[in-house]
Design an enzyme around this catalytic site. Structure first.
Site, PDB file in Angstrom:
ATOM      1  N   SER A 327     -40.910  44.191  -2.417  1.00  0.00           N
ATOM      2  CA  SER A 327     -39.753  44.966  -2.838  1.00  0.00           C
ATOM      3  C   SER A 327     -40.070  46.396  -3.253  1.00  0.00           C
ATOM      4  O   SER A 327     -40.383  47.226  -2.420  1.00  0.00           O
ATOM      5  CB  SER A 327     -39.028  44.211  -3.944  1.00  0.00           C
ATOM      6  OG  SER A 327     -37.758  44.760  -4.132  1.00  0.00           O
ATOM      7  N   LYS A 352     -39.558  41.857   1.482  1.00  0.00           N
ATOM      8  CA  LYS A 352     -38.351  41.570   0.689  1.00  0.00           C
ATOM      9  C   LYS A 352     -37.476  42.812   0.712  1.00  0.00           C
ATOM     10  O   LYS A 352     -37.764  43.795   0.067  1.00  0.00           O
ATOM     11  CB  LYS A 352     -38.745  41.212  -0.739  1.00  0.00           C
ATOM     12  CG  LYS A 352     -37.568  41.162  -1.713  1.00  0.00           C
ATOM     13  CD  LYS A 352     -36.582  40.065  -1.343  1.00  0.00           C
ATOM     14  CE  LYS A 352     -35.503  39.939  -2.401  1.00  0.00           C
ATOM     15  NZ  LYS A 352     -34.669  41.123  -2.554  1.00  0.00           N
ATOM     16  N   GLN A 356     -29.930  42.417  -4.865  1.00  0.00           N
ATOM     17  CA  GLN A 356     -29.042  41.480  -5.556  1.00  0.00           C
ATOM     18  C   GLN A 356     -28.314  42.166  -6.718  1.00  0.00           C
ATOM     19  O   GLN A 356     -28.839  43.090  -7.313  1.00  0.00           O
ATOM     20  CB  GLN A 356     -29.842  40.290  -6.122  1.00  0.00           C
ATOM     21  CG  GLN A 356     -30.360  39.327  -5.080  1.00  0.00           C
ATOM     22  CD  GLN A 356     -31.513  39.873  -4.279  1.00  0.00           C
ATOM     23  OE1 GLN A 356     -32.395  40.529  -4.809  1.00  0.00           O
ATOM     24  NE2 GLN A 356     -31.496  39.627  -2.980  1.00  0.00           N
TER      25      GLN A 356
END
Length: 497
Positions: A327, A352, A356
């Site tokens: 990420s 990733k 969210q």
């Protein structure tokens, strides 16, 4: 946190941070309210431009269908309440329904958190905690290690990215959710949990005992190396917390005051963190006017974060990644490569690339849903692909040896997997057992005796618990020696050429 919505683009997994402080969740990269307003505005504008009376009618029909579906859910709830043979708790029925909907998404990064879990999630994002110090996610139905923290009990025990946890304290967990598995691993500092591990490339499963401890989170560390007559600074990022960018700037200023002539940014094993943190770090090292990251909404609209660095750095840089870099780590590495023109050294990262948002359900519980994608500076989607390094370097094979754990004493003519691991370690430590097949013959016994003599242990030529512990500590020292870190050494070489 008070002035921000919780927007998450990090690993979105659970961190094994158990004990008195409770369960810690990996928050992931947080987008500020201002950024989200810009995204929301772009979505609204696109909807207004494409809106029509026909679409309004379709929306009304869709709303009616949803209302009918919810009525059916309510009916099922009432039927169970009134007719089921045993007593049931209403709260468990509601939470089960929500969890069922989230599970149907088949998204390992979307999750439902009850009030207690959500509170611990928020409190633990930047906290020191007690646990084993490893981040896990649900991958293909398996609770899987994403990355052990540096110098953590998990790393000391030999846990590695992509290790699958099959059993916890001897109990299978194949039918349990990620939350349920994590709750079984939690415990107090000093207590031990036994994890049964299935490791890719290893034929048999094996047990790993991990003693929980206090896990201090130092998100930024720095040091200097002399290479080819030049001073190279190394900044290691362990996570992207709220104050990581400020610490990064402090360390960078200190390194520059020492006259560094090159910089290595190490994000190996870094599972991610706050998005605004990596954006702020990008503003410190990515050339001004160049993109750091792009956020894409469901309509395909994107918002870029552009570096505002006023004076570009005049020294070479490199990033270092591995499969535990996820990420925010991938955002930074990709920006250094695509916008900065710097090398990325090591192994492909985790992959990733979704964002969210944690939505408050009104009673303290929260629903974490994937709502956006993040793209690299050049607009590439690395989800499930990872960032491919410009210079691929694998670590020495002994870096991935399973932990050596001996529950019984092995003597000559014994054959066991733990003997094989011990033979591998002896070879790395410049002893020569002449075989690594797990059979303890006379030569292996002689080399064990030589090792025992060097370590001041009882010289019996057997593989006992005391000898295994010493072997394990010695191989850990080798792994942690920067001179043996092939990826770091290559990065230092590149920025000092």
């Amino acid at each position: 946190m008070a002035n921000k919505q919780k927007w998450l683009a990090g690993a979105g997994a659970l961190v094994l941070a158990f004990g008195a402080g409770g369960l810690m969740f990996s928050g992931g990269d947080e987008v500020t309210e201002e950024e989200m307003r810009e995204l929301a505005s772009s979505v609204e504008n696109s909807e207004e431009q494409s809106g029509s009376e026909g679409q309004s009618s379709e929306a009304t029909e869709a709303e009616e269908e949803i209302e009918a579906d919810l009525t059916k859910v309510a009916q099922a709830f009432e039927m169970i309440q009134q007719n089921y043979i045993d007593d049931v708790e209403d709260e468990k029925l509601i939470e089960g329904a929500i969890e069922g909907m989230v599970n149907e998404l088949d998204d390992p990064f979307s999750d439902y958190m009850d009030a207690e879990t959500a509170e611990e999630f928020i409190e633990s994002l930047d906290a020191q905690f007690e646990g084993i110090g490893a981040e896990v996610s649900m991958e293909n139905g398996y609770v899987t290690i994403m990355s052990p923290f540096n110098d953590s009990p998990a790393e000391d025990a030999g846990l590695q990215p992509n290790d699958r946890i099959i059993e916890i304290d001897g109990e299978p967990i194949e039918d349990e959710t990620l939350n349920e598995a994590v709750m079984k691993i939690r415990g107090e500092k000093g207590s031990v949990v036994t994890l049964t591990i299935d490791r890719p490339g290893t034929e048999d499963t094996f047990d790993v005992d991990v003693e929980r401890d206090e896990i201090p989170i130092e998100t930024v560390e720095s040091e200097t190396y002399e290479r080819n007559g030049e001073t190279v600074g190394v900044l290691t990022l362990n996570s992207f917390s709220q104050d990581t960018a400020a610490h990064f700037e402090e360390h960078l200023d200190e390194l520059e005051s020492e006259g560094i002539q090159g910089l290595v940014v190490d994000v190996r094993g870094n599972p991610g963190g706050y998005l605004n943190s990596v954006e702020d770090i990008g503003d410190l090292i990515i050339p001004g006017g160049e993109p750091v990251v792009q956020i894409e909404d469901p309509m395909g609209q994107t918002m870029q974060h552009i570096s505002n660095l006023e004076e570009d750095k005049d020294y070479p840089m490199a990033a270092v990644t591995n499969e535990g870099s996820a990420s925010a780590s991938e955002i930074l590495a990709a920006a250094m490569m695509e916008s900065g023109g710097h090398d990325v050294v090591g192994e492909s990262s985790f992959g990733k690339g979704t964002v969210q948002q944690s939505l408050d359900l009104g009673d303290g519980s929260e629903l974490k849903l994937s709502l956006f994608r993040w793209l690299t500076a050049d607009g590439n989607d690395i989800n499930e692909e990872g960032v491919t390094p410009t210079v691929e370097v694998e670590q020495p094979s002994y870096f991935t040896l399973p932990a050596l754990q001996v529950d019984e004493t092995f003597a000559e003519d014994d054959h066991d997997e733990q003997i094989r691991i011990a033979q591998e370690i002896l070879t790395v430590l410049n002893y020569d057992p002449e075989r690594t097949d797990g059979y303890l013959d006379g030569e292996t016994s002689a080399q064990l005796e030589a090792f025992q003599s060097e370590q001041g242990l009882s010289e019996n030529g057997e593989l006992d618990d005391e000898t295994a512990t010493a072997l394990h500590q010695n191989i850990l020292d080798e792994v942690r020696d920067p001179a043996n870190d092939a990826q770091l050494q290559k990065a230092l070489e590149l920025v000092s050429e």
